[in-house]
Design a protein around this motif. Structure first.
Motif, short mmCIF file in Angstrom:
data_model
loop_
_atom_site.label_atom_id
_atom_site.label_comp_id
_atom_site.label_asym_id
_atom_site.label_seq_id
_atom_site.Cartn_x
_atom_site.Cartn_y
_atom_site.Cartn_z
N THR A 26 0.83 -1.20 0.00
CA THR A 26 0.00 0.00 0.00
C THR A 26 0.87 1.25 0.00
O THR A 26 0.60 2.21 -0.74
CB THR A 26 -0.92 0.01 1.23
OG1 THR A 26 -1.80 -1.11 1.17
CG2 THR A 26 -1.74 1.29 1.28
N ILE A 29 2.34 1.74 -3.38
CA ILE A 29 1.33 2.23 -4.33
C ILE A 29 1.11 3.72 -4.12
O ILE A 29 1.04 4.50 -5.08
CB ILE A 29 0.00 1.47 -4.16
CG1 ILE A 29 0.18 0.00 -4.63
CG2 ILE A 29 -1.12 2.14 -4.94
CD1 ILE A 29 -1.02 -0.87 -4.34
N LEU A 30 1.01 4.14 -2.85
CA LEU A 30 0.82 5.55 -2.55
C LEU A 30 2.01 6.38 -3.02
O LEU A 30 1.84 7.49 -3.54
CB LEU A 30 0.59 5.74 -1.05
CG LEU A 30 -0.75 5.24 -0.51
CD1 LEU A 30 -0.79 5.37 1.00
CD2 LEU A 30 -1.90 6.03 -1.13
N GLN A 32 3.93 5.69 -5.52
CA GLN A 32 3.83 5.76 -6.98
C GLN A 32 2.76 6.78 -7.39
O GLN A 32 2.96 7.57 -8.33
CB GLN A 32 3.49 4.38 -7.55
CG GLN A 32 3.35 4.34 -9.06
CD GLN A 32 4.64 4.73 -9.77
OE1 GLN A 32 5.73 4.50 -9.27
NE2 GLN A 32 4.50 5.32 -10.95
N GLU A 33 1.64 6.77 -6.67
CA GLU A 33 0.57 7.72 -6.98
C GLU A 33 1.03 9.15 -6.72
O GLU A 33 0.66 10.07 -7.47
CB GLU A 33 -0.67 7.40 -6.14
CG GLU A 33 -1.37 6.12 -6.58
CD GLU A 33 -2.63 5.86 -5.77
OE1 GLU A 33 -2.83 6.57 -4.77
OE2 GLU A 33 -3.40 4.97 -6.14
N MET A 34 1.83 9.34 -5.67
CA MET A 34 2.35 10.68 -5.39
C MET A 34 3.27 11.15 -6.51
O MET A 34 3.22 12.30 -6.93
CB MET A 34 3.11 10.67 -4.06
CG MET A 34 2.24 10.61 -2.82
SD MET A 34 1.10 12.02 -2.68
CE MET A 34 -0.41 11.31 -3.35
N ARG A 35 4.11 10.24 -7.00
CA ARG A 35 5.00 10.61 -8.11
C ARG A 35 4.19 10.97 -9.35
O ARG A 35 4.50 11.95 -10.04
CB ARG A 35 5.97 9.45 -8.40
CG ARG A 35 7.06 9.28 -7.35
CD ARG A 35 8.13 8.32 -7.83
NE ARG A 35 7.64 6.96 -7.90
CZ ARG A 35 7.69 6.10 -6.90
NH1 ARG A 35 8.23 6.46 -5.74
NH2 ARG A 35 7.25 4.86 -7.05
N GLU A 36 3.16 10.17 -9.63
CA GLU A 36 2.33 10.44 -10.80
C GLU A 36 1.56 11.76 -10.63
O GLU A 36 1.41 12.53 -11.60
CB GLU A 36 1.35 9.29 -11.02
CG GLU A 36 2.04 7.99 -11.44
CD GLU A 36 1.07 6.84 -11.57
OE1 GLU A 36 -0.14 7.06 -11.29
OE2 GLU A 36 1.50 5.72 -11.94
N ALA A 37 1.08 12.02 -9.41
CA ALA A 37 0.34 13.25 -9.16
C ALA A 37 1.23 14.47 -9.35
O ALA A 37 0.81 15.49 -9.91
CB ALA A 37 -0.23 13.24 -7.74
N GLU A 40 1.64 15.08 -12.94
CA GLU A 40 0.43 15.71 -13.47
C GLU A 40 0.39 17.19 -13.11
O GLU A 40 -0.03 18.03 -13.93
CB GLU A 40 -0.82 15.01 -12.91
CG GLU A 40 -1.04 13.60 -13.42
CD GLU A 40 -1.33 13.59 -14.92
OE1 GLU A 40 -1.87 14.59 -15.43
OE2 GLU A 40 -1.02 12.58 -15.57
#
Length: 230
Positions: A26, A29-30, A32-37, A40
């Motif tokens: 988890t 995943i978070l 990775q999501e932070m990097r993607e955010a 963006e």
């Protein structure tokens, strides 16, 4: 332990291990999501920059059109006052064309302004949410690290206590063996003394009697005199 309790314990251990893996996954995943955010948000900033640039260009066009309108309006008035009606009408028609273009450009400019304002607000909210989530993730990671350190210290402390207890038990066994060995050596010395007669000598000395010696000088003198007379 019964088979049921053993199975429950094993099942609990498996569940804890599975939860630990899920928690780690988890966090990954978070991350990775932070990097993607963040990527963006970078793209959003770039889009905002383009919109701001177009808004500035549009503002320049509006200003230029307004300047042209003022110019041709003055020309139309001057031509009309000079009696050149045809030229005045031509300038008036030019003003009409410029006003239409100005209305269109002002609509475009208003769209850019609204887009810019909305995008700025959304980006600000997104950045706030990302920072908040990033802070929570870092806090979770820090807490996890601290708890792991505490578990390690606690385990080492328990292990150290166990080792100290084992060492103390070993010392007690060594002392007991040494005491037993000392007792055996003393017994051997007593046995050797008894066999050599030294034990009897020790007992005579303890009674105040010198082994192998006479009672006193007077007794020895009487013994010598009696032997001479005989």
């Amino acid at each position: 332990m019964s088979l049921k309790k053993l199975w429950t314990a094993l099942k609990g251990g498996v569940n804890e291990a599975a939860e630990a893996v899920a928690d780690t996954q988890t966090i990954r995943i978070l991350d990775q999501e932070m990097r993607e955010a963040k990527q963006e948000l970078i793209a959003c900033d770039q889009s905002l920059t383009k919109i701001m640039a177009k808004r500035k260009l549009s503002e320049g066009k509006v200003k230029s059109l307004q300047g042209d309108i003022d110019t041709y309006t003055n020309h139309a008035v001057s031509a009309a006052e000079g009696g050149n009606e045809a030229l005045a009408i031509e300038c008036a028609e030019k003003v009409s064309e410029l006003e239409a273009s100005l209305a269109t450009e002002e609509g475009i400019l208003e769209g850019f302004k609204k887009s810019e304002t909305t995008l700025k607000q959304n980006i600000a909210k997104a950045k706030t949410n990302v920072r908040r989530m990033e802070q929570q993730i870092e806090q979770i990671k820090a807490t996890e690290s601290v708890q792991k350190a505490q578990v390690a210290v606690s385990s080492r402390h328990m292990g150290a206590n166990s080792k100290v207890k084992t060492a103390l038990d070993s010392l007690d066994r060594i002392k007991a063996k040494q005491a037993e060995r000392s007792a055996e050596l003393e017994a051997a010395e007593e046995l050797a003394s008894a066999e050599s007669g030294s034990d009897l000598d020790q007992k005579l000395k303890a009674a105040g009697i010198t082994p192998g010696g006479s009672g006193n000088g007077k007794d020895k003198l009487a013994q010598l005199m009696a032997a001479k007379k005989g």
